[in-house]
Write a protein that holds these residues in place. Sequence first.
Motif, PDB file in Angstrom:
ATOM      1  N   UNK A  60      63.776 -19.622  -5.961  1.00 22.72           N
ATOM      2  CA  UNK A  60      64.206 -20.965  -5.130  1.00 22.72           C
ATOM      3  C   UNK A  60      64.182 -20.704  -3.803  1.00 22.72           C
ATOM      4  N   UNK A  61      63.527 -21.542  -2.719  1.00 23.64           N
ATOM      5  CA  UNK A  61      63.670 -21.444  -1.430  1.00 23.64           C
ATOM      6  C   UNK A  61      63.110 -22.647  -0.710  1.00 23.64           C
ATOM      7  N   UNK A  62      62.704 -22.440   0.395  1.00 24.28           N
ATOM      8  CA  UNK A  62      62.162 -23.429   1.126  1.00 24.28           C
ATOM      9  C   UNK A  62      60.777 -23.286   1.766  1.00 24.28           C
ATOM     10  N   UNK A  63      60.000 -24.229   1.579  1.00 23.89           N
ATOM     11  CA  UNK A  63      58.369 -23.994   2.149  1.00 23.89           C
ATOM     12  C   UNK A  63      58.524 -24.389   3.286  1.00 23.89           C
ATOM     13  N   UNK A  64      57.584 -23.300   3.994  1.00 27.11           N
ATOM     14  CA  UNK A  64      57.446 -23.368   5.515  1.00 27.11           C
ATOM     15  C   UNK A  64      56.938 -24.771   5.980  1.00 27.11           C
ATOM     16  N   UNK A  65      56.084 -25.237   5.375  1.00 20.89           N
ATOM     17  CA  UNK A  65      55.499 -26.480   5.801  1.00 20.89           C
ATOM     18  C   UNK A  65      56.627 -27.789   5.877  1.00 20.89           C
ATOM     19  N   UNK A  66      57.863 -27.604   4.847  1.00 21.48           N
ATOM     20  CA  UNK A  66      58.852 -28.567   4.892  1.00 21.48           C
ATOM     21  C   UNK A  66      60.154 -27.975   5.864  1.00 21.48           C
ATOM     22  N   UNK A  67      60.057 -26.771   6.778  1.00 23.61           N
ATOM     23  CA  UNK A  67      60.956 -26.252   7.146  1.00 23.61           C
ATOM     24  C   UNK A  67      61.950 -27.222   8.122  1.00 23.61           C
ATOM     25  N   UNK A  68      61.126 -28.268   8.683  1.00 23.14           N
ATOM     26  CA  UNK A  68      61.804 -29.153   9.480  1.00 23.14           C
ATOM     27  C   UNK A  68      62.834 -29.940   8.718  1.00 23.14           C
ATOM     28  N   UNK A  69      62.800 -30.062   7.493  1.00 20.98           N
ATOM     29  CA  UNK A  69      63.659 -30.773   6.686  1.00 20.98           C
ATOM     30  C   UNK A  69      64.910 -30.180   6.011  1.00 20.98           C
ATOM     31  N   UNK A  70      64.897 -28.833   6.207  1.00 22.50           N
ATOM     32  CA  UNK A  70      65.835 -27.838   5.649  1.00 22.50           C
ATOM     33  C   UNK A  70      67.241 -28.030   6.567  1.00 22.50           C
ATOM     34  N   UNK A  71      68.448 -28.337   5.775  1.00 19.62           N
ATOM     35  CA  UNK A  71      69.523 -28.326   6.421  1.00 19.62           C
ATOM     36  C   UNK A  71      70.393 -26.958   6.303  1.00 19.62           C
ATOM     37  N   UNK A  72      71.702 -26.939   6.653  1.00 22.68           N
ATOM     38  CA  UNK A  72      72.592 -25.829   6.616  1.00 22.68           C
ATOM     39  C   UNK A  72      73.106 -25.998   4.961  1.00 22.68           C
ATOM     40  N   UNK A 100      50.708 -28.911  10.308  1.00 22.83           N
ATOM     41  CA  UNK A 100      51.391 -28.974  11.464  1.00 22.83           C
ATOM     42  C   UNK A 100      52.643 -29.827  11.456  1.00 22.83           C
ATOM     43  N   UNK A 101      53.250 -30.105  10.165  1.00 19.51           N
ATOM     44  CA  UNK A 101      54.321 -30.872   9.795  1.00 19.51           C
ATOM     45  C   UNK A 101      55.702 -30.205  10.643  1.00 19.51           C
ATOM     46  N   UNK A 105      58.393 -22.731  15.611  1.00 18.27           N
ATOM     47  CA  UNK A 105      59.736 -22.126  16.102  1.00 18.27           C
ATOM     48  C   UNK A 105      60.822 -22.361  14.886  1.00 18.27           C
ATOM     49  N   UNK A 106      60.565 -23.828  14.324  1.00 19.64           N
ATOM     50  CA  UNK A 106      61.620 -24.025  13.187  1.00 19.64           C
ATOM     51  C   UNK A 106      61.274 -23.185  11.939  1.00 19.64           C
ATOM     52  N   UNK A 107      59.738 -23.110  11.768  1.00 21.39           N
ATOM     53  CA  UNK A 107      59.459 -22.428  10.573  1.00 21.39           C
ATOM     54  C   UNK A 107      60.051 -20.891  10.661  1.00 21.39           C
ATOM     55  N   UNK A 108      59.759 -20.519  11.761  1.00 23.18           N
ATOM     56  CA  UNK A 108      60.458 -19.038  11.979  1.00 23.18           C
ATOM     57  C   UNK A 108      61.970 -18.941  11.929  1.00 23.18           C
ATOM     58  N   UNK A 109      62.628 -19.883  12.199  1.00 17.96           N
ATOM     59  CA  UNK A 109      63.984 -19.652  12.210  1.00 17.96           C
ATOM     60  C   UNK A 109      64.425 -20.085  10.626  1.00 17.96           C
ATOM     61  N   UNK A 110      63.940 -20.914  10.010  1.00 17.99           N
ATOM     62  CA  UNK A 110      64.036 -21.114   8.548  1.00 17.99           C
ATOM     63  C   UNK A 110      63.828 -19.736   7.731  1.00 17.99           C
TER      64      UNK A 110
END
Length: 253
Positions: A60-72, A100-101, A105-110
């Motif tokens: 279980x994790x969070x896909x980089x394409x959808x990184x912008x949607x992930x919250x704390x 490019x969704x 930088x957000x992908x890297x952070x997530x």
Amino acid sequence: MLFDTHAHLNAVQFEGDLEEVIERATSEGVSHIVVVGFDHETIKRAMELIEQYDMIYAAIGWHPVDAIDMTEEDLSWIRELSQHPKVVAIGEMGLDYYWDKSPKEIQKEVFRKQIQLAKEVNLPIIIHNRDATEDVVKILQEENASEVGGIMHCFTGSLEVAKQCMEMNFYISFGGPVTFKNAKKPKEVVKEIPMDRLLIETDCPYLTPHPYRGKRNEPSYVRYVAEQISELRGVSFEEIAEKTSDNAMKVFA
């Protein structure tokens, strides 16, 4: 015994005939399947499947394409769910510069946050990399991902990159593309990977191996990946099946 280390049986493509898909996998010698959840819906479904089927485990994790949607809150939820005994990895995570969704930088952070979480809960990580090899390797190095290691999922990179990843305690996993006639690089690289670092997967319902390319992929087709690798390496199918299963047991132990 075959071990499909990366499957998406939680995808909508399997809603109508999942029972038959699992029966076919079992009849082809597949003994274990890791189902990967990478957003709200697929994580929930993965958690349901591990309760329903003995042979299914979850990452279980969070896909980089959808990184912008992930919250704390999502990260905390993944941390909580990771305590389940049948959750065996965190991911898939990584970087995807093809779509490019989500800004890079957000992908890297997530990505970094998930590596840190994996180290906290002591689980291996599953890496998704598309058109972002240099940054993926750099972040794995900077975050000391070697502490938990994991899997380079559906690897299509160079032998040099594979060696860098293996030095960081990663296994190299091959899927359907290794069976494609025009896939020269994966065919070359799979011959050189040490046997104790080799894994197989389907990434179903995607990346269906030859001779079913273009149709929906499913775990029973992991056999074609193993057969192709055995042919390329000049060893028996049974040896590839046994060794890749042993390796999967080690990484997910």
